[in-house]
Design an enzyme around this catalytic site. Structure first.
Site, PDB file in Angstrom:
ATOM      1  N   ILE A  11      -7.512   7.559  -0.706  1.00 52.14           N
ATOM      2  CA  ILE A  11      -7.383   6.116  -0.758  1.00 52.14           C
ATOM      3  C   ILE A  11      -8.151   5.593   0.447  1.00 52.14           C
ATOM      4  CG2 ILE A  11      -5.157   6.241   0.474  1.00 52.14           C
ATOM      5  CD1 ILE A  11      -4.332   3.647  -0.880  1.00 52.14           C
ATOM      6  N   SER A  12      -9.061   4.664   0.207  1.00 53.71           N
ATOM      7  CA  SER A  12      -9.960   4.205   1.270  1.00 53.71           C
ATOM      8  C   SER A  12      -9.222   3.428   2.349  1.00 53.71           C
ATOM      9  CB  SER A  12     -11.064   3.318   0.677  1.00 53.71           C
ATOM     10  OG  SER A  12     -11.857   4.033  -0.225  1.00 53.71           O
ATOM     11  N   LYS A  13      -9.843   3.333   3.509  1.00 53.47           N
ATOM     12  CA  LYS A  13      -9.283   2.555   4.605  1.00 53.47           C
ATOM     13  C   LYS A  13      -9.133   1.096   4.179  1.00 53.47           C
ATOM     14  CE  LYS A  13     -11.568   5.126   8.366  1.00 53.47           C
ATOM     15  NZ  LYS A  13     -12.485   4.957   9.528  1.00 53.47           N
ATOM     16  N   PRO A  14      -8.048   0.433   4.575  1.00 52.27           N
ATOM     17  CA  PRO A  14      -7.906  -0.991   4.270  1.00 52.27           C
ATOM     18  C   PRO A  14      -9.086  -1.810   4.786  1.00 52.27           C
ATOM     19  CG  PRO A  14      -5.817  -0.102   5.017  1.00 52.27           C
ATOM     20  CD  PRO A  14      -6.829   0.980   5.216  1.00 52.27           C
ATOM     21  N   ARG A  18       0.822  -1.211   0.000  1.00 52.85           N
ATOM     22  CA  ARG A  18       0.000   0.000   0.000  1.00 52.85           C
ATOM     23  C   ARG A  18       0.859   1.265   0.000  1.00 52.85           C
ATOM     24  NH1 ARG A  18      -3.514   2.937   4.142  1.00 52.85           N
ATOM     25  NH2 ARG A  18      -5.419   3.560   3.037  1.00 52.85           N
TER      26      ARG A  18
END
Length: 264
Positions: free
Chosen positions: A107-110, A81
């Site tokens: 970028i979205s949360k994992p 990431r």
């Protein structure tokens, strides 16, 4: 809560029919960037962190939070990431947090990404077929999808992010990922039908063309506005396209950037 599949519903296609002509009148198809097959380049140095160790820690935390699909966890463990965030934010790359990627996008949360991927794959015992991603962003989710899907078409409406994703993904040489610059609200009819559609932006309703481009037996996962009773809020929605019609399940509350039309 998680929806259960109805008895008698056919399994989602492993790989939909090959590409055919556009069925409806749409603007000229967006340009496609193909990423040739090759092993990923060596991890960058000088980050002041053991990326493999912190990535494993992130995966373990997500598993403890309830993510159980081994394919999703394996993809999260393989895709670095930190390659997809700005160097100033690299030390936060493996925290369960969203991060800015420019042009007002994130970028979205994992945790959210893994949840959506797990929902997309739910009920599939093998690799999912052709998938359409709405909102490429920095390219992280497209890289994850490449590990669990046969083919990925990812469309981005912002030229700056499309170019950034192309640069981020180039070292990975992913033969099954195709990047498109165009209006995601129109989907990509030339690649339809899709075994899965996943969206990284939420609107007031799901565009009809997405549902049209979804294969029978396919599944769509996307955020949608929660409605007038909860202004400004979104909920994760799962839509299964069965031979009997569409079946929608509303999941938990989420927060994504708004879905917009056009290109910029």
């Amino acid at each position: 809560m998680t929806s259960h599949r109805q008895a008698g519903v056919k399994a989602r296609p492993g790989f939909p029919a090959r590409l055919g002509p556009i069925q409806t009148a749409v603007p000229p198809p967006p340009a496609v960037s193909r990423l040739a097959s090759h092993r990923p380049a060596p991890a960058p140095t000088g980050l002041g962190m053991d990326s493999s160790a912190v990535r494993l820690s992130m995966v373990n935390k997500l598993a403890q939070q309830g993510i159980s699909d081994k394919r999703v966890l394996a993809a999260l463990g393989q895709v670095e990431r930190h390659r997809f965030v700005d160097s100033a934010l690299v030390n936060q790359a493996y925290e369960d947090t969203s991060l800015p990627i420019g042009l007002g996008q994130t970028i979205s949360k994992p945790g959210v990404v893994s949840r959506m991927l797990e929902l997309l794959l739910q009920g599939q015992t093998s690799r999912l077929g052709r998938v359409l991603e709405i909102g490429t962003g920095c390219g992280y989710q497209a890289a994850l999808l490449s590990h669990v899907c046969s083919e990925v078409y990812s469309i981005e409406r912002l030229r700056g992010l499309h170019d950034k994703a192309r640069d981020n993904l180039r070292p990975f040489r992913l033969a099954n990922v195709h990047l498109l610059f165009g209006d995601g609200m129109l989907g990509y009819a030339k690649g339809a039908p899709y075994a899965g559609i996943i969206a990284a932006a939420g609107g007031e309703a799901l565009p009809t063309c997405w549902l049209d481009q979804l294969a029978v037996g396919g599944r769509l996962v996307a955020p949608v506005a929660a409605g007038a009773q909860s202004p400004g809020r979104q909920a994760l929605v799962v839509v299964d396209k069965t031979p009997q019609g569409l079946r929608q399940t509303v999941m938990e509350a989420v927060h994504f950037v708004p879905l917009k039309s056009g290109i910029a």
